[in-house]
Scaffold this active site. Structure first.
Site, PDB file in Angstrom:
ATOM      1  N   ASP A  14       0.913  -1.362   0.021  1.00 63.41           N
ATOM      2  CA  ASP A  14       0.018   0.096  -0.001  1.00 63.41           C
ATOM      3  C   ASP A  14       0.932   1.182   0.011  1.00 63.41           C
ATOM      4  O   ASP A  14       0.473   2.450   0.039  1.00 63.41           O
ATOM      5  CB  ASP A  14      -0.961  -0.086   1.046  1.00 63.41           C
ATOM      6  CG  ASP A  14      -0.446  -0.117   2.535  1.00 63.41           C
ATOM      7  OD1 ASP A  14       0.989   0.045   2.486  1.00 63.41           O
ATOM      8  OD2 ASP A  14      -1.084  -0.127   3.485  1.00 63.41           O
ATOM      9  N   ASP A  73      -0.604  -6.420  -0.014  1.00 62.53           N
ATOM     10  CA  ASP A  73      -1.254  -5.541   1.275  1.00 62.53           C
ATOM     11  C   ASP A  73      -2.694  -5.573   1.397  1.00 62.53           C
ATOM     12  O   ASP A  73      -3.559  -5.291   0.330  1.00 62.53           O
ATOM     13  CB  ASP A  73      -0.680  -4.033   1.434  1.00 62.53           C
ATOM     14  CG  ASP A  73       0.766  -4.112   2.338  1.00 62.53           C
ATOM     15  OD1 ASP A  73       0.643  -4.722   3.185  1.00 62.53           O
ATOM     16  OD2 ASP A  73       1.304  -3.282   1.735  1.00 62.53           O
ATOM     17  N   LYS A 120      -1.216  -9.499   3.521  1.00 61.59           N
ATOM     18  CA  LYS A 120      -0.381  -8.726   4.695  1.00 61.59           C
ATOM     19  C   LYS A 120      -1.177  -7.814   5.438  1.00 61.59           C
ATOM     20  O   LYS A 120      -1.916  -7.044   4.728  1.00 61.59           O
ATOM     21  CB  LYS A 120       1.064  -8.135   4.357  1.00 61.59           C
ATOM     22  CG  LYS A 120       1.756  -7.377   5.295  1.00 61.59           C
ATOM     23  CD  LYS A 120       3.197  -7.106   4.962  1.00 61.59           C
ATOM     24  CE  LYS A 120       3.092  -5.754   4.055  1.00 61.59           C
ATOM     25  NZ  LYS A 120       2.722  -4.503   4.680  1.00 61.59           N
ATOM     26  N   GLU A 148      -1.351  -5.476   9.163  1.00 62.99           N
ATOM     27  CA  GLU A 148      -1.059  -4.576  10.033  1.00 62.99           C
ATOM     28  C   GLU A 148      -1.572  -4.773  11.419  1.00 62.99           C
ATOM     29  O   GLU A 148      -2.980  -4.563  11.636  1.00 62.99           O
ATOM     30  CB  GLU A 148      -0.672  -3.055   9.936  1.00 62.99           C
ATOM     31  CG  GLU A 148       0.130  -2.941   8.634  1.00 62.99           C
ATOM     32  CD  GLU A 148       0.454  -1.424   8.288  1.00 62.99           C
ATOM     33  OE1 GLU A 148       0.055  -0.467   9.197  1.00 62.99           O
ATOM     34  OE2 GLU A 148       0.742  -1.152   7.140  1.00 62.99           O
ATOM     35  N   GLU A 170       9.242  -3.637  10.715  1.00 62.98           N
ATOM     36  CA  GLU A 170       9.550  -2.314  10.106  1.00 62.98           C
ATOM     37  C   GLU A 170      10.000  -1.431  11.139  1.00 62.98           C
ATOM     38  O   GLU A 170       9.441  -1.363  12.083  1.00 62.98           O
ATOM     39  CB  GLU A 170       8.717  -1.948   9.050  1.00 62.98           C
ATOM     40  CG  GLU A 170       8.962  -0.360   8.808  1.00 62.98           C
ATOM     41  CD  GLU A 170       8.085   0.083   7.933  1.00 62.98           C
ATOM     42  OE1 GLU A 170       8.329   1.296   7.239  1.00 62.98           O
ATOM     43  OE2 GLU A 170       7.104  -0.421   7.525  1.00 62.98           O
TER      44      GLU A 170
END
Length: 273
Positions: free
Chosen positions: A45, A84, A112, A114, A181
């Site tokens: 993204d 994403d 993926k 978050e 990250e």
């Protein structure tokens, strides 16, 4: 070319062989990356900032990721593609399943998402329905408004402990890959060792992870203000193909990232984790 699979990536981890990955958004670059040996790509993204010109990833939609996933799959038919799931596309397990199915149909091999242990039920639901999940921890760009900016995460003992706890909870839920990250190199190394069979990809997380990823624009020196962990491989080589080869070589050998492209903890010992 033989298609790259999740089993292949687990085997690389088992053999302690590092691998390089990049973001990709279109067929042309995906094809070039695959030709030069990038077998894992992320349709990130990050396209909201690199392609669309926004100041964050938040405006990116499911339709955007679906479109770019199809483009990358067309250019790299044998690569392992991670797509994403954009902001608020997985707010509930039901919504996550519906949107993940769209990405898998568009050509993704994995999605993926978050977030920490609150995603336990979502990860479990997705993996039970044959959708491999990569979890993104540390600096999570979709949480930029909560985090107060793009800041290194896990530097103090409390937040480091929380990162490890989230990792172990989501491992139990069934995650198949982890992306860290902007976390201290020591913490990333410890998490990588803890996940004995789950590949860990780092970005700004030191060279102790199983793999590295960069936004392609950072790796090629296109970004106007690149992050500290980024390296301009095109500057050292003069052409794109050689830049990609150099990136792969330095990741596989452990040369990149070095200390200049990594972060340290603010406390002296990791034993409390």
């Amino acid at each position: 070319m033989k298609p790259t699979t999740l089993s292949d990536l687990r085997q690389l981890k088992k053999e302690k062989r590092k691998f390089a990955t990049l973001t990709a958004y279109d067929a042309s670059f995906a094809h070039l990356f695959a030709e030069e040996g990038i077998n894992v790509m992320l349709i990130g993204d990050s396209l909201g900032m690199t392609v669309q010109g926004f100041d964050s990833t938040l405006p990116v939609t499911m339709e955007d990721i679906i479109y770019h996933t199809r483009c990358v799959r067309a250019g790299a038919p044998d690569s392992f593609l991670i797509a994403d799931m954009p902001f608020m596309s997985y707010a509930t397990p039901e919504q996550a399943c519906e949107n993940a199915a769209k990405l898998m149909r568009a050509g993704a091999n994995m999605v993926k998402i978050e977030g920490g242990d609150w995603l336990y039920d979502t990860v479990k639901r997705l993996t039970e329905r044959s959708v491999p999940v990569c979890i993104h921890l540390g600096l999570m760009p979709q949480s930029v408004n909560l985090l107060g900016g793009y800041k290194v995460q896990g530097r103090d003992e409390s937040s480091a402990n929380q990162l490890m706890a989230d990792t172990l909870a989501l491992k139990d839920a069934g995650m198949q890959m982890l992306l860290l990250e902007c976390v201290p190199a020591e913490l990333a190394c410890q998490i990588t060792e803890e996940l004995t069979t789950i590949p860990v990809i780092g970005i700004g997380a030191g060279n102790g992870t199983d793999a590295q990823i960069l936004v392609m624009h950072d790796a090629l020196g296109i970004t106007a203000k690149p992050p500290k962990f980024a390296k301009n491989f095109l500057k050292e080589t003069g052409n794109v193909r050689d830049a990609i080869r150099l990136y792969i070589e330095q990741v596989e050998s452990g040369i990149y990232p070095d200390q200049a492209h990594s972060f340290k903890s603010s406390f002296s010992s990791m034993t409390a984790i």
